[in-house]
Design a protein around this motif. Sequence first.
Motif, PDB file in Angstrom:
ATOM      1  N   ARG A   1       0.843  -1.199   0.000  1.00 57.02           N
ATOM      2  CA  ARG A   1       0.000   0.000   0.000  1.00 57.02           C
ATOM      3  C   ARG A   1       0.876   1.246   0.000  1.00 57.02           C
ATOM      4  NH1 ARG A   1      -3.145   2.681   4.354  1.00 57.02           N
ATOM      5  NH2 ARG A   1      -2.101   1.249   5.791  1.00 57.02           N
ATOM      6  N   VAL A   2       0.528   2.191  -0.859  1.00 56.85           N
ATOM      7  CA  VAL A   2       1.284   3.433  -1.004  1.00 56.85           C
ATOM      8  C   VAL A   2       0.482   4.572  -0.399  1.00 56.85           C
ATOM      9  CG1 VAL A   2       2.334   5.060  -2.607  1.00 56.85           C
ATOM     10  CG2 VAL A   2       2.431   2.614  -3.080  1.00 56.85           C
ATOM     11  N   ILE A   3       1.145   5.356   0.442  1.00 55.23           N
ATOM     12  CA  ILE A   3       0.535   6.540   1.056  1.00 55.23           C
ATOM     13  C   ILE A   3       1.399   7.744   0.678  1.00 55.23           C
ATOM     14  CG2 ILE A   3      -0.115   7.685   3.206  1.00 55.23           C
ATOM     15  CD1 ILE A   3      -0.470   4.939   4.452  1.00 55.23           C
ATOM     16  N   THR A   4       0.790   8.713  -0.008  1.00 54.33           N
ATOM     17  CA  THR A   4       1.500   9.905  -0.464  1.00 54.33           C
ATOM     18  C   THR A   4       0.953  11.124   0.269  1.00 54.33           C
ATOM     19  OG1 THR A   4       1.787   8.907  -2.646  1.00 54.33           O
ATOM     20  CG2 THR A   4       2.167  11.277  -2.466  1.00 54.33           C
ATOM     21  N   THR A   5       1.846  11.886   0.879  1.00 51.22           N
ATOM     22  CA  THR A   5       1.482  13.101   1.605  1.00 51.22           C
ATOM     23  C   THR A   5       2.024  14.301   0.843  1.00 51.22           C
ATOM     24  OG1 THR A   5       1.665  11.877   3.687  1.00 51.22           O
ATOM     25  CG2 THR A   5       1.570  14.270   3.827  1.00 51.22           C
ATOM     26  N   ILE A   6       1.144  15.257   0.508  1.00 54.13           N
ATOM     27  CA  ILE A   6       1.541  16.461  -0.219  1.00 54.13           C
ATOM     28  C   ILE A   6       1.837  17.562   0.807  1.00 54.13           C
ATOM     29  CG2 ILE A   6       0.923  18.087  -2.016  1.00 54.13           C
ATOM     30  CD1 ILE A   6       1.137  15.221  -2.970  1.00 54.13           C
ATOM     31  N   ASN A   7       3.070  18.067   0.785  1.00 59.82           N
ATOM     32  CA  ASN A   7       3.505  19.085   1.746  1.00 59.82           C
ATOM     33  C   ASN A   7       3.863  20.379   1.022  1.00 59.82           C
ATOM     34  OD1 ASN A   7       3.396  17.152   3.881  1.00 59.82           O
ATOM     35  ND2 ASN A   7       5.393  16.389   3.221  1.00 59.82           N
ATOM     36  N   ASP A   8       3.530  21.504   1.665  1.00 55.83           N
ATOM     37  CA  ASP A   8       3.991  22.799   1.183  1.00 55.83           C
ATOM     38  C   ASP A   8       5.469  22.936   1.528  1.00 55.83           C
ATOM     39  OD1 ASP A   8       4.606  25.535   0.835  1.00 55.83           O
ATOM     40  OD2 ASP A   8       2.488  26.053   1.032  1.00 55.83           O
ATOM     41  N   SER A   9       6.303  23.173   0.502  1.00 53.98           N
ATOM     42  CA  SER A   9       7.744  23.197   0.737  1.00 53.98           C
ATOM     43  C   SER A   9       8.176  24.326   1.655  1.00 53.98           C
ATOM     44  CB  SER A   9       8.481  23.329  -0.606  1.00 53.98           C
ATOM     45  OG  SER A   9       8.154  22.262  -1.461  1.00 53.98           O
ATOM     46  N   VAL A  10       7.367  25.390   1.788  1.00 59.88           N
ATOM     47  CA  VAL A  10       7.743  26.542   2.620  1.00 59.88           C
ATOM     48  C   VAL A  10       7.236  26.367   4.045  1.00 59.88           C
ATOM     49  CG1 VAL A  10       7.538  29.045   2.899  1.00 59.88           C
ATOM     50  CG2 VAL A  10       7.775  28.037   0.605  1.00 59.88           C
ATOM     51  N   PHE A  11       5.946  26.109   4.208  1.00 59.92           N
ATOM     52  CA  PHE A  11       5.348  26.052   5.547  1.00 59.92           C
ATOM     53  C   PHE A  11       5.287  24.636   6.107  1.00 59.92           C
ATOM     54  CE2 PHE A  11       3.513  29.763   3.424  1.00 59.92           C
ATOM     55  CZ  PHE A  11       3.860  30.763   4.321  1.00 59.92           C
ATOM     56  N   GLU A  12       5.461  23.632   5.269  1.00 55.44           N
ATOM     57  CA  GLU A  12       5.428  22.240   5.721  1.00 55.44           C
ATOM     58  C   GLU A  12       6.661  21.509   5.193  1.00 55.44           C
ATOM     59  OE1 GLU A  12       0.520  21.895   5.565  1.00 55.44           O
ATOM     60  OE2 GLU A  12       1.754  20.802   4.134  1.00 55.44           O
ATOM     61  N   GLY A  13       7.804  22.044   5.505  1.00 55.47           N
ATOM     62  CA  GLY A  13       9.045  21.462   5.015  1.00 55.47           C
ATOM     63  C   GLY A  13       9.296  20.069   5.563  1.00 55.47           C
ATOM     64  N   SER A  14      10.073  19.278   4.816  1.00 59.67           N
ATOM     65  CA  SER A  14      10.389  17.915   5.248  1.00 59.67           C
ATOM     66  C   SER A  14      11.320  17.967   6.445  1.00 59.67           C
ATOM     67  CB  SER A  14      11.050  17.140   4.100  1.00 59.67           C
ATOM     68  OG  SER A  14      10.158  17.002   3.017  1.00 59.67           O
ATOM     69  N   SER A  15      10.903  17.330   7.522  1.00 59.08           N
ATOM     70  CA  SER A  15      11.694  17.276   8.754  1.00 59.08           C
ATOM     71  C   SER A  15      11.456  15.946   9.445  1.00 59.08           C
ATOM     72  CB  SER A  15      11.313  18.435   9.693  1.00 59.08           C
ATOM     73  OG  SER A  15       9.972  18.291  10.141  1.00 59.08           O
ATOM     74  N   PRO A  16      12.347  15.529  10.336  1.00 64.85           N
ATOM     75  CA  PRO A  16      12.138  14.260  11.053  1.00 64.85           C
ATOM     76  C   PRO A  16      10.839  14.251  11.850  1.00 64.85           C
ATOM     77  CG  PRO A  16      14.397  15.020  11.304  1.00 64.85           C
ATOM     78  CD  PRO A  16      13.655  16.122  10.644  1.00 64.85           C
ATOM     79  N   TRP A  17      10.442  15.405  12.417  1.00 70.30           N
ATOM     80  CA  TRP A  17       9.232  15.447  13.228  1.00 70.30           C
ATOM     81  C   TRP A  17       7.988  15.264  12.369  1.00 70.30           C
ATOM     82  CZ3 TRP A  17      11.286  14.936  17.706  1.00 70.30           C
ATOM     83  CH2 TRP A  17      12.498  15.567  17.990  1.00 70.30           C
ATOM     84  N   ARG A  18       7.962  15.895  11.181  1.00 67.08           N
ATOM     85  CA  ARG A  18       6.794  15.752  10.308  1.00 67.08           C
ATOM     86  C   ARG A  18       6.678  14.314   9.808  1.00 67.08           C
ATOM     87  NH1 ARG A  18       3.157  18.657   7.884  1.00 67.08           N
ATOM     88  NH2 ARG A  18       3.990  20.530   8.846  1.00 67.08           N
ATOM     89  N   HIS A  19       7.803  13.704   9.431  1.00 68.25           N
ATOM     90  CA  HIS A  19       7.765  12.310   8.974  1.00 68.25           C
ATOM     91  C   HIS A  19       7.309  11.380  10.101  1.00 68.25           C
ATOM     92  CE1 HIS A  19       9.329  13.321   5.129  1.00 68.25           C
ATOM     93  NE2 HIS A  19      10.565  13.613   5.543  1.00 68.25           N
ATOM     94  N   SER A  20       7.777  11.623  11.309  1.00 66.74           N
ATOM     95  CA  SER A  20       7.380  10.777  12.443  1.00 66.74           C
ATOM     96  C   SER A  20       5.893  10.909  12.729  1.00 66.74           C
ATOM     97  CB  SER A  20       8.187  11.166  13.687  1.00 66.74           C
ATOM     98  OG  SER A  20       9.573  10.999  13.458  1.00 66.74           O
ATOM     99  N   ALA A  21       5.360  12.145  12.625  1.00 67.29           N
ATOM    100  CA  ALA A  21       3.934  12.349  12.875  1.00 67.29           C
ATOM    101  C   ALA A  21       3.097  11.641  11.815  1.00 67.29           C
ATOM    102  CB  ALA A  21       3.620  13.841  12.898  1.00 67.29           C
ATOM    103  N   CYS A  22       3.546  11.668  10.540  1.00 57.69           N
ATOM    104  CA  CYS A  22       2.798  10.993   9.478  1.00 57.69           C
ATOM    105  C   CYS A  22       2.814   9.475   9.671  1.00 57.69           C
ATOM    106  CB  CYS A  22       3.384  11.353   8.121  1.00 57.69           C
ATOM    107  SG  CYS A  22       3.137  13.079   7.637  1.00 57.69           S
ATOM    108  N   VAL A  23       3.976   8.927  10.072  1.00 60.08           N
ATOM    109  CA  VAL A  23       4.061   7.477  10.281  1.00 60.08           C
ATOM    110  C   VAL A  23       3.138   7.052  11.410  1.00 60.08           C
ATOM    111  CG1 VAL A  23       5.594   5.605  11.001  1.00 60.08           C
ATOM    112  CG2 VAL A  23       6.376   7.287   9.323  1.00 60.08           C
ATOM    113  N   VAL A  24       3.112   7.809  12.501  1.00 62.58           N
ATOM    114  CA  VAL A  24       2.242   7.478  13.629  1.00 62.58           C
ATOM    115  C   VAL A  24       0.781   7.554  13.231  1.00 62.58           C
ATOM    116  CG1 VAL A  24       1.498   8.257  15.926  1.00 62.58           C
ATOM    117  CG2 VAL A  24       3.934   8.144  15.368  1.00 62.58           C
ATOM    118  N   LYS A  25       0.454   8.514  12.359  1.00 63.07           N
ATOM    119  CA  LYS A  25      -0.944   8.712  11.972  1.00 63.07           C
ATOM    120  C   LYS A  25      -1.482   7.544  11.166  1.00 63.07           C
ATOM    121  CE  LYS A  25      -4.017  12.130   9.885  1.00 63.07           C
ATOM    122  NZ  LYS A  25      -4.112  13.465   9.246  1.00 63.07           N
TER     123      LYS A  25
END
Length: 429
Positions: free
Chosen positions: A329-353
């Motif tokens: 199963r593929v899960i794709t999350t669309i992030n705003d590069s300015v206000f939702e930049g890729s970071s370890p915390w954002r990736h961890s929150a998405c995995v937990v969700k």
Amino acid sequence: MCFTAIHRYFEGLRLCVPVDMYRFSPGGGIITSVCLVQVSADRSVAEMLTQSARFMAFPDVKEHFKEYHTRYQRKIFKERLSNIASVQPCVADMIYKELALDASSTQHSTTAERMRLIFLGNTELIGDLRHMNPGRPGNTYDTFFEEMAKVVEEATVADERRHNEAHLAAWISVRDLMAQTTERCPEHTLVPSPSLVRLQFSPKNPYSKTALSFTSKLKVQYKIQRRQLRADHMDQHYAAAQFKYLRELAVELGNEKAIFLFADDKAKIPVGEPGLAVSTGVRGKMALTPSTTTLVSLDHDMTKASLTPSVNLICSIPSGVSDSFVQGRVITTINDSVFEGSSPWRHSACVVKFLKDASQTVLLLYTDGGTDHRHTLEAVRLGLICIFKELNLEGIIAGRCAPGHSFTNPAERVMSVLNLGLQNCSLER
């Protein structure tokens, strides 16, 4: 002699001996063939019937009666012959006439007669004019081509030091190559035309018909730069072994106890300003659009806004290590590069969700070596600890590929599918 005169001649024919008259009419507007045969005057009616049948059965008699075939018969023969070999129409007509003994007239009678004579061995009709073309006298351009071969050889030697890989084209055009060669030639050296120089190259496809025009004196071809170069790293062997051990552990644990997650970020997708749609930059093929519509977009490289898709592949673990892990199963999350930049915390929150309802107790994570996934950074380690605590796991094992080897990550296989939706597309805020 017209048809009426011929008919009146046979009607008024008077002979001193009895004869039988046989008529052969092939049909259409073809002239009827008439054959007169002397017979006995005191023969019976039975002999009259049997003699006529025997006469038409003789093979010597049939040779004198010509056969006339229809255009449809010749058409069928040509169609079947074209399935075997490519033959010119005049040659096909000649073959059909010789095999089927067709006596019907041809469309080009002069050409047919020449083909018949050549087929019978009369080759003197065609003169051999090769003795009138001795070639280019004096080898006018030999000096120029010898110097050009040296220029090509110098570039070839330089490429061999790089394992026959070049990152810059030595000559941008044929005229550029000719200009470099002319500078090295002696004065008053004759320079050929660009078309003649191009014919000295090596053909791209040596098996094509156009390859017969090339001489291959110069080992030069037209080529396009391929973006398939892969970077080497001293740890690539160990990274590949680590990925293999990680897959073996996943197969041993199975889907009931472990979750195998591949994660990676796609390249940024440019987004234009309101009213100014910018192309996504994905090189695609032609798409189906209404004939009255034109696909247009801005081709700007600098944009204020952009999107960063984060791809997560929850693998369906196969039964063997050698089987494909690019499934699940593929899960794709669309992030705003300015206000939702890729970071370890954002990736961890998405995995937990998207794993909060999972029943497995072991997480196997495989990513690339970016700053948001590199396990040597403290922020990434803290993000993994948060995942461990929030999902109440028994164990978490994280691995990453060697630098420059993100193509080994199965999540990269999903990028080509996303490109299908982004080709011929433009975005704006």
